[in-house]
Write an enzyme that holds these catalytic residues in place. Structure first.
Site, PDB file in Angstrom:
ATOM      1  N   ARG A   1       0.799  -1.227   0.000  1.00  0.00           N
ATOM      2  CA  ARG A   1       0.000   0.000   0.000  1.00  0.00           C
ATOM      3  C   ARG A   1       0.830   1.273   0.000  1.00  0.00           C
ATOM      4  O   ARG A   1       1.896   1.327   0.618  1.00  0.00           O
ATOM      5  CB  ARG A   1      -0.912   0.010   1.233  1.00  0.00           C
ATOM      6  CG  ARG A   1      -1.974  -1.065   1.173  1.00  0.00           C
ATOM      7  CD  ARG A   1      -2.774  -1.156   2.460  1.00  0.00           C
ATOM      8  NE  ARG A   1      -3.847  -2.139   2.307  1.00  0.00           N
ATOM      9  CZ  ARG A   1      -3.652  -3.465   2.392  1.00  0.00           C
ATOM     10  NH1 ARG A   1      -2.454  -3.951   2.632  1.00  0.00           N
ATOM     11  NH2 ARG A   1      -4.671  -4.284   2.218  1.00  0.00           N
TER      12      ARG A   1
ATOM     13  N   HIS B   1      -1.080  -2.541  -4.386  1.00  0.00           N
ATOM     14  CA  HIS B   1      -0.534  -3.412  -5.426  1.00  0.00           C
ATOM     15  C   HIS B   1      -0.547  -2.785  -6.821  1.00  0.00           C
ATOM     16  O   HIS B   1      -0.909  -3.420  -7.812  1.00  0.00           O
ATOM     17  CB  HIS B   1      -1.294  -4.743  -5.434  1.00  0.00           C
ATOM     18  CG  HIS B   1      -1.058  -5.579  -4.208  1.00  0.00           C
ATOM     19  ND1 HIS B   1       0.076  -5.499  -3.447  1.00  0.00           N
ATOM     20  CD2 HIS B   1      -1.837  -6.542  -3.606  1.00  0.00           C
ATOM     21  CE1 HIS B   1      -0.002  -6.364  -2.439  1.00  0.00           C
ATOM     22  NE2 HIS B   1      -1.141  -7.000  -2.502  1.00  0.00           N
TER      23      HIS B   1
ATOM     24  N   HIS C   1       2.535 -12.810  -5.641  1.00  0.00           N
ATOM     25  CA  HIS C   1       1.429 -12.964  -4.700  1.00  0.00           C
ATOM     26  C   HIS C   1       0.843 -14.376  -4.722  1.00  0.00           C
ATOM     27  O   HIS C   1      -0.371 -14.559  -4.815  1.00  0.00           O
ATOM     28  CB  HIS C   1       0.350 -11.921  -5.013  1.00  0.00           C
ATOM     29  CG  HIS C   1      -0.449 -11.468  -3.842  1.00  0.00           C
ATOM     30  ND1 HIS C   1      -1.267 -12.321  -3.126  1.00  0.00           N
ATOM     31  CD2 HIS C   1      -0.561 -10.263  -3.247  1.00  0.00           C
ATOM     32  CE1 HIS C   1      -1.860 -11.628  -2.164  1.00  0.00           C
ATOM     33  NE2 HIS C   1      -1.440 -10.383  -2.204  1.00  0.00           N
TER      34      HIS C   1
ATOM     35  N   ASP D   1      -1.496  -9.441   8.427  1.00  0.00           N
ATOM     36  CA  ASP D   1      -1.386  -8.807   7.104  1.00  0.00           C
ATOM     37  C   ASP D   1      -0.425  -7.639   7.291  1.00  0.00           C
ATOM     38  O   ASP D   1      -0.779  -6.484   7.157  1.00  0.00           O
ATOM     39  CB  ASP D   1      -2.768  -8.337   6.631  1.00  0.00           C
ATOM     40  CG  ASP D   1      -2.778  -7.953   5.152  1.00  0.00           C
ATOM     41  OD1 ASP D   1      -1.703  -8.020   4.521  1.00  0.00           O
ATOM     42  OD2 ASP D   1      -3.850  -7.583   4.653  1.00  0.00           O
TER      43      ASP D   1
ATOM     44  N   GLU E   1       5.064 -12.332   0.924  1.00  0.00           N
ATOM     45  CA  GLU E   1       5.447 -11.433  -0.165  1.00  0.00           C
ATOM     46  C   GLU E   1       6.729 -10.701   0.207  1.00  0.00           C
ATOM     47  O   GLU E   1       6.731  -9.853   1.089  1.00  0.00           O
ATOM     48  CB  GLU E   1       4.317 -10.432  -0.425  1.00  0.00           C
ATOM     49  CG  GLU E   1       2.979 -11.095  -0.710  1.00  0.00           C
ATOM     50  CD  GLU E   1       1.798 -10.190  -0.355  1.00  0.00           C
ATOM     51  OE1 GLU E   1       1.695  -9.094  -0.921  1.00  0.00           O
ATOM     52  OE2 GLU E   1       0.971 -10.576   0.493  1.00  0.00           O
TER      53      GLU E   1
HETATM   54  C1  GLA Z   1      -2.321  -8.198   0.000  1.00  0.00           C
HETATM   55  C2  GLA Z   1      -2.761  -7.264   1.039  1.00  0.00           C
HETATM   56  C3  GLA Z   1      -3.986  -7.792   1.713  1.00  0.00           C
HETATM   57  C4  GLA Z   1      -5.053  -8.146   0.712  1.00  0.00           C
HETATM   58  C5  GLA Z   1      -4.494  -9.120  -0.286  1.00  0.00           C
HETATM   59  C6  GLA Z   1      -5.485  -9.423  -1.361  1.00  0.00           C
HETATM   60  O1  GLA Z   1      -1.547  -9.213   0.496  1.00  0.00           O
HETATM   61  O2  GLA Z   1      -1.771  -6.966   1.981  1.00  0.00           O
HETATM   62  O3  GLA Z   1      -4.478  -6.822   2.581  1.00  0.00           O
HETATM   63  O4  GLA Z   1      -5.482  -6.998   0.049  1.00  0.00           O
HETATM   64  O5  GLA Z   1      -3.339  -8.599  -0.880  1.00  0.00           O
HETATM   65  O6  GLA Z   1      -6.750  -9.731  -0.870  1.00  0.00           O
END
Ligand code: GLA
Length: 373
Positions: A103, A128, A202, A274, A340
């Site tokens: 982000r 992304h 991803h 996350d 990632e």
């Molecule tokens: C990334 C983001 C998550 C989500 C996924 C897709 O990994 O960090 O918050 O948006 O992609 O769902």
């Protein structure tokens, strides 16, 4: 041909189209078409016991098959059977991510005195690469064999201003299956104007096989003493904090589910993990080990080595049972996880983070190796 399969002879002829790669590796087939008629191809390759299928659409790893401890193969990555499914709404299953993985807060940043406004596609933020990121690009794909290695060279040029980013960006990504069955990803990019770049992949991992249920029993180790806490929009608030004494401590390994339901504000914001882990090794010239994922039931292990300073561990929190994979089973919350490798989220607005700036004349380089045992 340097192809070498350790699987039982003849098993590698599966797939809806019933083709075989024996004697030809990598092999190309028509996978489908976009609404405008653009043909999307699928490449199948195998080496060292690992079998993989890659789409020209998004550079997507559509399938990645490895044996369990009994030698039985399973697809350990989430995906779809058709181009239409990917276009209709994939949460980045298996895709190449750019120009900026993760982000950028408020979808804007300032570079050399100019403010750039990006495509905003995640609340107030850009995620992304924006609404039409590299996961939706059609990549040029060239196969190669090189000594014991088999692979694909993917390339794509992103026009100046695309999704709000400055500079024409030439991107080359090499997928290599090594003679030992590891999947290596090498990224390279150059620009004609100062810009920011943060490329990643991803893949959603489920080492028991996609569609087989939750990954909460998988064991995960991450070589990171710190992570970057976020606000409710999942943008880092600033300085990294210690993982010690928090659910974010994966240094000595624990199951994904062990602390997932703790009432920790950070977990509540993200509906699970996350977050970006600050890898202890930092950015390195060569790939170094940073994480291990093991499924005790199948005996499959994935080890990740990277040149990157950060790792986003996403525990599949937004999978909600509305998408169906190739085995005809739906994907529910926690049915897979992503690891990632990356620079930190929102780095263009965080001067204290390792820089994601790329200037003309420089080459962006990043490497990640996934080894399977
Ligand atoms: C990334 C983001 C998550 C989500 C996924 C897709 O990994 O960090 O918050 O948006 O992609 O769902």
């Amino acid at each position: 041909m340097s192809s070498r399969s350790s699987g039982p002879a003849g098993r590698w002829s599966a797939g809806p189209l019933g083709f075989s790669t024996r004697g030809r590796n990598p092999v190309k087939e028509l996978f489908g078409k976009l609404a405008d008629g653009t043909e999307i191809h699928r490449w199948s390759l195998e080496n060292g016991g690992t079998r993989m299928k890659v789409l020209s659409y998004g550079g997507i790893v559509q399938s990645l098959r490895t044996p369990d401890r009994e030698g039985r193969y399973a697809d350990i990555s989430l995906g779809f059977d058709t181009v239409e499914d990917y276009v209709a709404g994939s949460p980045y299953f298996g895709a190449l991510i750019g120009r900026y993985g993760n982000r950028i807060g408020a979808g804007r940043f300032t570079l050399d005195g100019t403010e750039y406004r990006l495509s905003v596609n995640d609340g107030d933020n850009s995620l992304h690469g924006g609404a039409a990121g590299f996961d939706r690009a059609v990549w040029d794909v060239e196969p190669f064999t090189d000594g014991p290695d088999v692979g694909l060279r993917l390339s794509h040029t992103s026009a100046d201003g695309e999704q709000g980013y400055p500079g024409t960006l030439d991107v080359r990504v090499t997928y290599t299956l090594t003679g030992r069955g590891a999947w290596r990803v090498d990224y390279e990019a150059t620009t004609d104007k100062a810009t920011v770049v943060n490329l990643t992949s991803h893949v959603y991992w489920n080492l028991a096989g996609e569609g087989s249920g939750s990954v909460h029993d998988h064991e995960l180790t991450i070589a990171a003493s710190r992570y970057t806490p976020v606000d409710s929009g999942l943008i880092p608030t600033g300085e990294p904090v210690e993982v010690a004494g928090t659910p974010f401590d994966f240094r000595t390994g624990k199951t994904v589910g062990a602390d997932l339901r703790e009432a920790d504000r950070q977990l509540l914001y993200a509906k699970g993990f996350d977050h970006n882990w600050v890898l202890d090794k930092g950015a390195t010239a060569g790939p170094e080990w940073v994480a291990t994922l093991t499924d005790p039931a199948s005996g499959r292990t994935l080890k990740i080595a990277t040149t990157e300073p950060g790792l986003q561990f996403y525990s599949g929190n937004f999978l909600d049972g509305t998408l169906v994979g190739p085995t005809g089973r739906s994907y529910r919350q926690g049915d897979a996880l992503c690891l990632e490798t990356q620079h930190f989220p929102d780095s263009p607005n965080k001067p204290s983070y390792p820089s994601t700036l790329l200037r003309p004349g420089q080459t962006y380089r990043s490497t990640t190796i996934h080894s399977f045992t």
